[in-house]
Design an enzyme around this catalytic site. Structure first.
Site, PDB file in Angstrom:
ATOM      1  N   GLN A  70      77.691 -24.724 -52.774  1.00 45.95           N
ATOM      2  CA  GLN A  70      76.717 -25.879 -52.999  1.00 45.95           C
ATOM      3  C   GLN A  70      76.200 -26.427 -54.197  1.00 45.95           C
ATOM      4  OE1 GLN A  70      73.723 -26.239 -49.641  1.00 45.95           O
ATOM      5  NE2 GLN A  70      75.260 -25.552 -48.202  1.00 45.95           N
ATOM      6  N   ASP A  71      75.022 -25.779 -54.603  1.00 49.12           N
ATOM      7  CA  ASP A  71      74.739 -25.980 -55.931  1.00 49.12           C
ATOM      8  C   ASP A  71      74.533 -24.755 -56.682  1.00 49.12           C
ATOM      9  OD1 ASP A  71      73.745 -28.890 -55.343  1.00 49.12           O
ATOM     10  OD2 ASP A  71      72.296 -27.882 -53.728  1.00 49.12           O
ATOM     11  N   PRO A  72      74.416 -24.593 -57.719  1.00 51.40           N
ATOM     12  CA  PRO A  72      74.256 -23.400 -58.632  1.00 51.40           C
ATOM     13  C   PRO A  72      72.927 -22.804 -58.299  1.00 51.40           C
ATOM     14  CG  PRO A  72      75.298 -25.138 -60.205  1.00 51.40           C
ATOM     15  CD  PRO A  72      74.856 -25.815 -58.739  1.00 51.40           C
ATOM     16  N   ARG A 131      78.330 -29.355 -56.750  1.00 47.48           N
ATOM     17  CA  ARG A 131      77.729 -29.832 -57.982  1.00 47.48           C
ATOM     18  C   ARG A 131      77.467 -28.657 -58.984  1.00 47.48           C
ATOM     19  NH1 ARG A 131      75.245 -34.633 -57.322  1.00 47.48           N
ATOM     20  NH2 ARG A 131      75.147 -35.280 -55.217  1.00 47.48           N
TER      21      ARG A 131
END
Length: 241
Positions: A70-72, A131
């Site tokens: 998903q996101d870092p 992302r």
């Protein structure tokens, strides 16, 4: 000499997949990312040098498995540019990566000795976040809010669509609802799709969609990957790092 936009070996398939306006928008995204990091680099994770690291370590042609994150991580010492990887961080057995390590071992696929998944990427496992940047938790107070400044979903979608059009088979690992929403772009029957809930502490034991998608802990993800690569007569992934 042609300038590399995102990573060597990825620009041509991305341009071929994208409609003309989408390619223009991708170029605008790259320029916007450069400017965003130039102005706010200390507030962002991963570092600018690691922003496209997943694509740099795993080329389009070498990709055998896609694991979609998903996101870092919002912590600068954990965000490496590879989904789920935390590098050589000593406290790596936490939350999602701990669940992943447990599943690798229970699937008899090996043992994780660190949180650095670089060796996976070098063997053809594209560790892609939907992302590519987050806010740095050490210097920014709104770290729980997804940073939607840049249009990363455009790049993610085109990466998946380019791989979907490949004649060589690919395994797509979709963990969690965010990843599952991208399944609509993966429709070629030569590929394998593995679905499960997200490996986070909150979701790892929870099936999705009224039981149609298995809980991560019961997904047999790595056993399925190993078996399918063997069936395709491809080199196995050495999951032990």
């Amino acid at each position: 000499m042609t300038e590399v936009v995102f990573a060597e070996g990825w620009d041509a398939p991305l341009k071929q997949t994208a409609a003309p306006l989408e390619w223009t928008n991708l170029l605008a995204l790259k320029a916007a990312a450069d400017e965003y990091y130039a102005q706010n680099g200390a507030l962002l994770t991963p570092t600018r040098a690691n922003l496209y690291r997943a694509l740099e370590l795993t080329s389009f042609a070498a990709t055998k498995v896609v694991i979609l994150g998903q996101d870092p991580y919002p912590d600068a010492n954990k965000a490496t540019g590879l989904a789920f990887s935390v590098g050589q961080n000593e406290n790596w057995r936490r939350d999602s990566l701990a669940a992943i390590a447990d599943l690798v071992e229970r699937n008899e696929s090996g043992t994780l000795n660190s949180g650095d998944l670089t060796s996976w990427a070098q063997q053809g496992v594209l560790l892609l976040n939907t992302r590519l940047n987050h806010r740095n938790a050490a210097v920014d107070q709104h770290t729980q809010v997804v940073d939607r400044t840049l249009n990363w979903p455009l790049l993610t979608r085109l990466i998946l669509q380019a791989l979907n059009q490949r004649t060589e088979p690919v395994i797509f690992v979709l963990w969690g609802n965010d990843a599952l929403t991208l399944e609509k772009y993966l429709h070629n029957p030569q590929h394998l799709i593995i679905r499960a809930s997200h490996p986070s502490q909150m979701s790892r034991r929870r099936p999705l969609h009224k039981g149609k998608v298995k809980a991560f802990d019961r997904s047999q993800t790595f056993r399925k990957i190993d078996a399918w690569l063997a069936q395709q007569q491809q080199e196995p992934i050495i999951w032990t790092n």
